[in-house]
Write a protein that holds these residues in place. Structure first.
Motif, mmCIF file in Angstrom:
data_model
loop_
_atom_site.group_PDB
_atom_site.id
_atom_site.type_symbol
_atom_site.label_atom_id
_atom_site.label_comp_id
_atom_site.label_asym_id
_atom_site.label_seq_id
_atom_site.Cartn_x
_atom_site.Cartn_y
_atom_site.Cartn_z
ATOM 1 N N THR A 424 0.643 -0.956 0.057
ATOM 2 C CA THR A 424 -0.128 -0.060 0.038
ATOM 3 C C THR A 424 1.087 1.121 -0.070
ATOM 4 O OG1 THR A 424 -1.753 -1.310 1.333
ATOM 5 C CG2 THR A 424 -1.941 1.126 1.248
ATOM 6 N N PRO A 425 0.585 2.271 -0.857
ATOM 7 C CA PRO A 425 1.375 3.570 -0.799
ATOM 8 C C PRO A 425 1.372 4.044 0.633
ATOM 9 C CG PRO A 425 -0.132 3.517 -2.658
ATOM 10 C CD PRO A 425 -0.428 2.359 -1.946
ATOM 11 N N TRP A 426 2.422 4.758 0.956
ATOM 12 C CA TRP A 426 2.652 5.272 2.415
ATOM 13 C C TRP A 426 1.613 6.443 2.622
ATOM 14 C CZ3 TRP A 426 5.430 3.511 6.427
ATOM 15 C CH2 TRP A 426 6.354 2.810 5.989
ATOM 16 N N PRO A 427 1.226 7.185 1.821
ATOM 17 C CA PRO A 427 0.102 8.021 2.180
ATOM 18 C C PRO A 427 -1.189 7.565 2.755
ATOM 19 C CG PRO A 427 1.219 9.059 0.571
ATOM 20 C CD PRO A 427 1.813 7.790 0.702
ATOM 21 N N GLY A 432 -5.026 5.567 6.662
ATOM 22 C CA GLY A 432 -5.748 4.460 6.965
ATOM 23 C C GLY A 432 -5.573 3.888 8.263
ATOM 24 N N ALA A 433 -4.107 3.800 8.828
ATOM 25 C CA ALA A 433 -3.876 3.406 9.973
ATOM 26 C C ALA A 433 -4.471 4.634 11.180
ATOM 27 C CB ALA A 433 -2.598 3.300 10.309
ATOM 28 N N LEU A 434 -4.507 5.807 10.892
ATOM 29 C CA LEU A 434 -4.861 6.811 11.561
ATOM 30 C C LEU A 434 -6.348 6.935 12.084
ATOM 31 C CD1 LEU A 434 -2.757 9.916 10.361
ATOM 32 C CD2 LEU A 434 -2.556 8.835 12.613
ATOM 33 N N VAL A 435 -7.050 6.596 10.934
ATOM 34 C CA VAL A 435 -8.390 6.225 11.193
ATOM 35 C C VAL A 435 -8.492 5.000 12.380
ATOM 36 C CG1 VAL A 435 -10.618 5.298 9.938
ATOM 37 C CG2 VAL A 435 -9.092 6.879 9.013
#
Length: 645
Positions: A424-427, A432-435
């Motif tokens: 998965t691209p870093w941004p 997604g992880a922050l969500v």
């Protein structure tokens, strides 16, 4: 996805001769039922319709609690009947969920002991288990019918009919009887009728003895304890072993009408605080389905994979993170193991060591909010759940550090790129992880600050996971949402029916004055040897019973018994609760009979005999850390004191 039944099929019986409901290796969504032909098709349709209805009840429950919280906190217009209706809908989930879980063979039980018997005996014992489950289901239905008729004109404090509680329980117990009958009649005819004749003869013999020699009758208390131990060792699902023991007690105690049996089981399934359990489980499953879990773990792998023992650290941290979301240890193990175990095999690490560590991370995270077992212990022992959540944080940190030291020392460096087919691209990965991390902070902050109760926060967690997670990742479909609610409602039935059955046993134990007798002995023991020795003894007791009783029942039975004794000896209830929950987890995920360990092996595709040796080092450090927590109560009490609990 976790299997619905957290037991491991250790039996050597040919499963072709055993009805599917005792095939513990079958996943929850298996489409097999014990009857074939038109009867089997009809049963399958009834089960599916019941599952969907229970799922709808769970969805409506989420809407009611969420709306009630919004109206109360933001519009200052509380809904007076919301709590009663939400509790009634939980009864629907408990009894209908327990019924469909029974139909699909999802209730947990211990078949390890039965597996060591001669093969010729095992099929008969399995069949006896079916008759016992049927006896419980019929007894509960008749008792619930009597309770329904007795309370048909009664109303709740807010003027609603008490039928909102009794009717779902009545229908659910009827479905249990139907499904139990199908299970019992599906085996070989000779075994079916021979075991039924034996069971009837045994019951008739006890009844005849008690009537012929009343001075030497088998006491109800002995039947209570003996019935539970025998059926548990036979492999009867734990919830039904508890309910059967209580049923024997009520049937043989002339001073107790049978409607009290139903009343006690119902009372254990209608408490509003317990709604946090299905809600947190639902939130955790939603994270798994919509991709939030996968993105969090991929981020950890990309950041830490090349560090020595990096994969081990990721297992530990990932389980700690998911413990702050799902509340269910088996859900955590399923989410983390399901994603990481394929990566561990691709990078050529030892899957047995990883499975052992994964089981130990579940022990480590037992007290990380919003743990289901902390909610249950706070409920049965009448301790602040928010206080328990605060008390469990630092002890979990101690266990995490202890486990991480060993995991890094014995770990290896790997190339995390080998774990990914598509990166998965870093941004997108970080966003997604922050969500998911926002959801964790929301749960922790809401409960710890006393902004809302654990049940109310859990409803917000569900809405967040479904709405925000669904919009952010766009991986949810209508069919996946329906399947999600069906699975969550089924897990709710499996978990909370154990709580309900254990409530009837706790009532019987109180009538027998066993808590008072145990209290006198333990107070004397604690006075003689000191509260620290008492804590060690209580922890060892909870480790043993946590392994045998699948965790939650051990807390339900011993929490109300031991907590007042600990308080009398000067042990803070929050400290005691934390120690008991960790000890229970240590038993639940330890060999040789810990049901959580069997579930972990099933999820990771490993064998218990191969996992025991490599996990020994992790268990040893956790036990030493537990002793530190026992003798240094500051770890448990610092945060509750700072936060005003």
């Amino acid at each position: 996805m976790a299997p619905s039944n957290p037991t491991h099929n250790a039996s050597t019986v040919d499963l072709a001769t055993v009805p599917p409901a005792f095939d513990h290796s079958a996943p929850h969504d298996a489409a097999s039922f014990p009857l074939s032909g038109k009867a089997g098709d009809l049963l399958a349709k009834v089960v599916r319709a019941t599952e969907l209805f229970s799922a709808v009840a769970l969805a409506v429950d989420v809407v009611i609690v969420f709306t009630s919280v919004v109206l109360r906190y933001f519009l200052h217009s509380p809904v007076s009947w919301a709590e009663e209706v939400a509790s009634a809908l939980m009864v629907v989930q408990v009894f209908l969920g327990a019924a469909t879980t029974l139909a699909r063979g999802g209730h947990s039980g211990i078949d390890v002991f039965r597996g060591h018997l001669p093969a010729s005996w095992q099929a008969s014992i399995v069949q006896l288990c079916y008759w016992i489950v049927l006896a419980v289901s019929v007894g509960l239905f008749l008792s619930m019918a009597e309770l329904t008729l007795d309370t048909i004109e009664d109303t709740t404090p807010f003027g609603l009919s008490t039928g909102i509680f009794t009717y779902p329980a009545l229908v659910g117990s009827l479905f249990m009887a139907v499904f139990a009958t199908a299970n019992a009649l599906a085996g070989p005819a000779r075994t079916v009728w021979a075991t039924l004749a034996g069971a009837v003869a045994l019951v008739a013999g006890v009844w005849a003895w008690n009537n012929a020699v009343p001075d030497h009758a088998v006491a109800p208390g002995l039947l209570l304890c003996g019935g539970f131990v025998v059926t548990l060792l036979m492999g009867v699902p734990i919830a039904f072993a508890l309910a059967f023991a209580a049923l024997l007690y009520f049937l043989t105690n002339p001073n107790l009408p049978m409607l009290i049996y139903a009343q006690q089981i119902l009372s254990g399934s209608e408490h509003f605080v317990l709604l946090a359990i299905p809600f947190f489980v639902l939130a955790g499953l939603a994270m798994e389905v919509n991709g939030m879990s996968l993105r969090l773990i991929e981020l950890l792998l990309r950041l830490m994979g090349r560090v020595r023992g990096g994969f081990n650290l990721i297992l530990i941290i990932a389980t700690a993170i998911f413990s702050g979301i799902s509340g269910s240890k088996l859900a955590d193990v399923a989410a983390v193991g399901g994603i990481l175990m394929p990566a561990i095999r691709k990078t050529r690490q030892d899957p047995n060591d990883a499975a052992g560590l994964l089981a130990c991370t579940a022990i480590m995270s037992e007290t990380i909010p919003p743990c289901v077992n902390m909610i249950i212990f706070g409920f049965v022992a009448n301790i602040s759940i928010g206080g328990l959540f605060a008390a469990g944080l630092l002890p979990a940190g101690v266990l995490l550090v202890a486990l991480a030291v060993v995991a890094v020392y014995f770990g290896k460096r790997v190339n995390p790129d080998e774990a990914f087919e598509v990166r998965t691209p870093w941004p997108s990965l970080i966003a997604g992880a922050l969500v998911g991390l926002v959801m964790i902070v929301m749960i922790g902050r809401g409960v710890m600050a006393g902004i809302a109760t654990s049940t109310e926060i859990s409803a917000f967690a569900v809405v967040y996971a479904l709405v925000i997670g669904g919009l952010a990742f766009r991986e949810l479909t209508w069919s996946s949402v329906v399947a999600l609610f069906v699975r969550a409602s089924s897990l709710t039935g499996a978990i909370l029916f154990i709580v309900a059955a254990a409530s009837s046993v706790s009532f019987a134990l109180t009538i027998e004055q066993i808590p008072q007798q145990l209290s006198a002995h333990l107070v004397s023991f604690g006075t003689s040897y000191g509260k620290d020795v008492f804590l060690v003894a209580a922890s060892l007791m909870m480790i043993v019973f946590g392994a045998v009783l699948e965790g939650a029942p051990a807390l339900i039975i011993f929490g109300p018994l031991l907590t007042p004794i600990a308080a009398q000896l000067g042990v803070d209830p929050l400290h005691f609760g934390t120690i008991m929950v960790i000890s229970m987890g240590l038993g639940l995920f330890s060999p040789p009979v810990g049901l959580g360990l069997f579930a972990t092996c099933t999820i990771t595709g490993t064998q218990l005999k191969d996992v025991v040796r490599p996990m020994g080092k992790y268990l040893a450090v956790l036990f030493l850390a537990l002793l530190v927590l026992i003798f240094v109560p500051t770890f448990s009490l610092l945060l509750p004191r700072l936060w005003g609990f």
